[in-house]
Design a protein around this motif. Sequence first.
Motif, PDB file in Angstrom:
ATOM      1  N   LEU A  34       0.837  -1.198   0.000  1.00  0.00           N
ATOM      2  CA  LEU A  34       0.000   0.000   0.000  1.00  0.00           C
ATOM      3  C   LEU A  34       0.867   1.240   0.000  1.00  0.00           C
ATOM      4  N   ALA A  35       2.049   1.057   0.594  1.00  0.00           N
ATOM      5  CA  ALA A  35       2.965   2.171   0.763  1.00  0.00           C
ATOM      6  C   ALA A  35       3.540   2.662  -0.560  1.00  0.00           C
ATOM      7  N   LYS A  36       3.151   2.021  -1.636  1.00  0.00           N
ATOM      8  CA  LYS A  36       3.725   2.281  -2.945  1.00  0.00           C
ATOM      9  C   LYS A  36       3.894   3.759  -3.297  1.00  0.00           C
ATOM     10  N   THR A  37       2.903   4.556  -2.954  1.00  0.00           N
ATOM     11  CA  THR A  37       2.994   5.955  -3.351  1.00  0.00           C
ATOM     12  C   THR A  37       3.537   6.834  -2.228  1.00  0.00           C
ATOM     13  N   ALA A  38       4.071   6.224  -1.177  1.00  0.00           N
ATOM     14  CA  ALA A  38       4.356   7.007   0.027  1.00  0.00           C
ATOM     15  C   ALA A  38       5.827   7.272   0.281  1.00  0.00           C
ATOM     16  N   LEU A  39       6.617   7.427  -0.762  1.00  0.00           N
ATOM     17  CA  LEU A  39       8.020   7.742  -0.513  1.00  0.00           C
ATOM     18  C   LEU A  39       8.209   9.235  -0.268  1.00  0.00           C
ATOM     19  N   ILE A  40       8.874   9.564   0.841  1.00  0.00           N
ATOM     20  CA  ILE A  40       9.247  10.950   1.171  1.00  0.00           C
ATOM     21  C   ILE A  40      10.670  10.920   1.706  1.00  0.00           C
ATOM     22  N   PRO A  41      11.593  11.713   1.195  1.00  0.00           N
ATOM     23  CA  PRO A  41      11.425  12.627   0.064  1.00  0.00           C
ATOM     24  C   PRO A  41      11.341  11.899  -1.278  1.00  0.00           C
ATOM     25  N   GLN A  42      10.690  12.583  -2.207  1.00  0.00           N
ATOM     26  CA  GLN A  42      10.535  12.061  -3.561  1.00  0.00           C
ATOM     27  C   GLN A  42      11.913  11.806  -4.180  1.00  0.00           C
ATOM     28  N   PRO A  43      12.164  10.557  -4.621  1.00  0.00           N
ATOM     29  CA  PRO A  43      13.467  10.275  -5.237  1.00  0.00           C
ATOM     30  C   PRO A  43      13.668  11.017  -6.565  1.00  0.00           C
ATOM     31  N   GLN A  44      14.926  11.148  -6.953  1.00  0.00           N
ATOM     32  CA  GLN A  44      15.214  11.860  -8.216  1.00  0.00           C
ATOM     33  C   GLN A  44      14.668  11.108  -9.425  1.00  0.00           C
ATOM     34  N   ALA A  45      14.755   9.789  -9.398  1.00  0.00           N
ATOM     35  CA  ALA A  45      14.203   9.017 -10.508  1.00  0.00           C
ATOM     36  C   ALA A  45      13.608   7.731  -9.962  1.00  0.00           C
ATOM     37  N   ILE A  46      12.415   7.430 -10.432  1.00  0.00           N
ATOM     38  CA  ILE A  46      11.755   6.228  -9.925  1.00  0.00           C
ATOM     39  C   ILE A  46      10.918   5.621 -11.040  1.00  0.00           C
ATOM     40  N   GLY A  47      11.060   4.331 -11.238  1.00  0.00           N
ATOM     41  CA  GLY A  47      10.255   3.655 -12.254  1.00  0.00           C
ATOM     42  C   GLY A  47       9.574   2.442 -11.636  1.00  0.00           C
ATOM     43  N   TRP A  48       8.255   2.479 -11.613  1.00  0.00           N
ATOM     44  CA  TRP A  48       7.527   1.339 -11.050  1.00  0.00           C
ATOM     45  C   TRP A  48       7.419   0.261 -12.111  1.00  0.00           C
ATOM     46  N   GLY A  49       7.649  -0.986 -11.726  1.00  0.00           N
ATOM     47  CA  GLY A  49       7.472  -2.103 -12.663  1.00  0.00           C
ATOM     48  C   GLY A  49       6.045  -2.585 -12.572  1.00  0.00           C
ATOM     49  N   GLY A  50       5.755  -3.673 -13.289  1.00  0.00           N
ATOM     50  CA  GLY A  50       4.353  -4.092 -13.329  1.00  0.00           C
ATOM     51  C   GLY A  50       3.969  -5.164 -12.321  1.00  0.00           C
ATOM     52  N   GLY A  51       4.825  -5.549 -11.427  1.00  0.00           N
ATOM     53  CA  GLY A  51       4.443  -6.675 -10.561  1.00  0.00           C
ATOM     54  C   GLY A  51       4.913  -6.510  -9.140  1.00  0.00           C
ATOM     55  N   ASN A  52       4.883  -7.590  -8.414  1.00  0.00           N
ATOM     56  CA  ASN A  52       5.284  -7.573  -7.008  1.00  0.00           C
ATOM     57  C   ASN A  52       6.195  -8.747  -6.711  1.00  0.00           C
ATOM     58  N   TRP A  53       7.069  -8.528  -5.773  1.00  0.00           N
ATOM     59  CA  TRP A  53       7.922  -9.625  -5.303  1.00  0.00           C
ATOM     60  C   TRP A  53       7.424 -10.067  -3.938  1.00  0.00           C
ATOM     61  N   SER A  54       7.149 -11.329  -3.823  1.00  0.00           N
ATOM     62  CA  SER A  54       6.654 -11.859  -2.550  1.00  0.00           C
ATOM     63  C   SER A  54       7.855 -12.196  -1.662  1.00  0.00           C
ATOM     64  N   ILE A  55       7.916 -11.569  -0.522  1.00  0.00           N
ATOM     65  CA  ILE A  55       9.057 -11.826   0.371  1.00  0.00           C
ATOM     66  C   ILE A  55       8.935 -13.244   0.937  1.00  0.00           C
ATOM     67  N   PRO A  56       9.930 -14.079   0.681  1.00  0.00           N
ATOM     68  CA  PRO A  56       9.824 -15.463   1.170  1.00  0.00           C
ATOM     69  C   PRO A  56       9.951 -15.537   2.696  1.00  0.00           C
ATOM     70  N   SER A  57       9.414 -16.573   3.285  1.00  0.00           N
ATOM     71  CA  SER A  57       9.458 -16.672   4.752  1.00  0.00           C
ATOM     72  C   SER A  57      10.880 -16.917   5.246  1.00  0.00           C
TER      73      SER A  57
END
Length: 518
Positions: free
Chosen positions: A21-44
């Motif tokens: 959910l935090a996807k849009t919540a980066l502060i401060p805004q980075p100089q360059a950011i590119g969102w990809g199309g998927g998610n990585w599931s953190i393994p246990s």
Amino acid sequence: MRLKNCILIASLSLLGISSALAKTALIPQPQAIGWGGGNWSIPSRSQICYNPLAANSVRWLQKLIAPLSKVTTKETSNCKKASWSITLDPQFKSSDPEGYRLRISSNGVEIVSSTQVGLFYALQTLRQLLPPEVEQASKVRNYFLPFVEVEDSPLYSWRGSMLDVARSFYDVEYVKHHIDRMALFKLNRLHLHLSDDQGWRIEIKSYPNLTMHGGSGAVKNGRAGFYTQEQYQEIQKYARDRNITIIPEIEMPGHIYAALASYPELNCAGFENLSPRLATPPQLYQGVRVKWNSLCLEKLEVKKFVSAVLREVSEITDGPWIHIGGDEVDVNGYSQFISFVEGEVSRYGKITIGWEEILQASIGAKSIAQIWQKDSSATGNSKIISLCQFFYLDHSNTPAQSLPNDWCKQGGVSLEDLYGFTIKDMRNVLGIEAPIWTEFANTPQEVDDRVWPRLAAAAEVSWSLESRREISDFRSRLGAMGKRFDLMGIHFYESPTVRWTRGARSETPRSVFFGFAP
Ligand code: TNX
């Protein structure tokens, strides 16, 4: 794009899977950011691999992700297969030594920088992508991180906060929490206003009465106290681990009544240096008037005192700067006195910082002016910008908050005022610092309420290029930060122009890194 994310997040949570959910919540805004199309599931269970130069940084990463995965670590120069990799690569190219790259893909998380500082900042970005629950080190399983590539570096090298511990004292514990919160937003300078009329807060071994007597006072309703030199160094080490330099300020020749009350020989005969005489030594002062006292500049004892204090403060200071105040005083011999003080500071191997008034003296080329009322570009000296109409956090957030300090801007300094700061001439500007004066902020909760969220806005103004800043986008990222603030126990002001997400506010201040030493 946003809508798709919402649907994705909603359907993931229906499946009982927490996501970014935090996807849009980066502060401060980075100089360059590119969102990809998927998610990585953190393994246990997962592994961090790192190269030997990153040995210190890997401990921070381990601490950060412990709530999400059972992690092992491996030192290797070939990080191909690990879920997490962290590399200090002296060859890594960035526009700034504080820069870094963070990449999240189907292979996991990959962090690289040419410095430890850069790696630390990459971890703060990662921290903001992780669920706020990590701040409480609560177990979070099955978390998804969004595919993203961040290439980042700061606009300014000076990204500061100032805390006035003289009017009201803030103890080691609160200062450490403040430091942890600063680190989350990549702030790197903490200026401590250690002395003023109402109190003296740093132990000086050759003048013990400064703290014994001067440290026992405070502004009306404020807190008394002081740091021993050992405690000061403990704060400094804690900050240093988080790439934050402490700048000690010893105010002179004005704003110094606590010292005048503790050592009456620093006054002129007949107390002519106190005008109007709002208190008489050894009586302490609890009011909030300014510009009524000064050291007695012609006295030899005063030079001896100044020199001894600056020597002891320099000896316990690991950063290159000593702040000497210098503001709001009407006294004959001001210029010569500032030159003398500057000479002592450099004799002890440090660089002088003073409030903008020191520009009226003929100061050396290396000295730095902190601009608080009027930006004068006529000087070649470096500047730190703390203009009160943008950065004075003792002023109200909104007219409705109506705090007593409103002399600089009636109605207060809104989130939007601060965020709207722009600069025409960047020459000689080291960066930005936002002060919190504490005449009317007497408890940790009150300081929290003035400082947050505006300090997060100051962090963005000092880190992100103007072309990367946009107020409505900032407001939505900030709103998403609300739950993290709550879980960290921050008593932030609910800026009315922001739609806040909320969580259960922790009774006590917390953070994933509180008390941690790598
Ligand atoms: C001015 S800014 C001061 C402080 C006060 C502050 C209150 C500066 C260098 N001096 O002593 O605390 O206003 O807003």
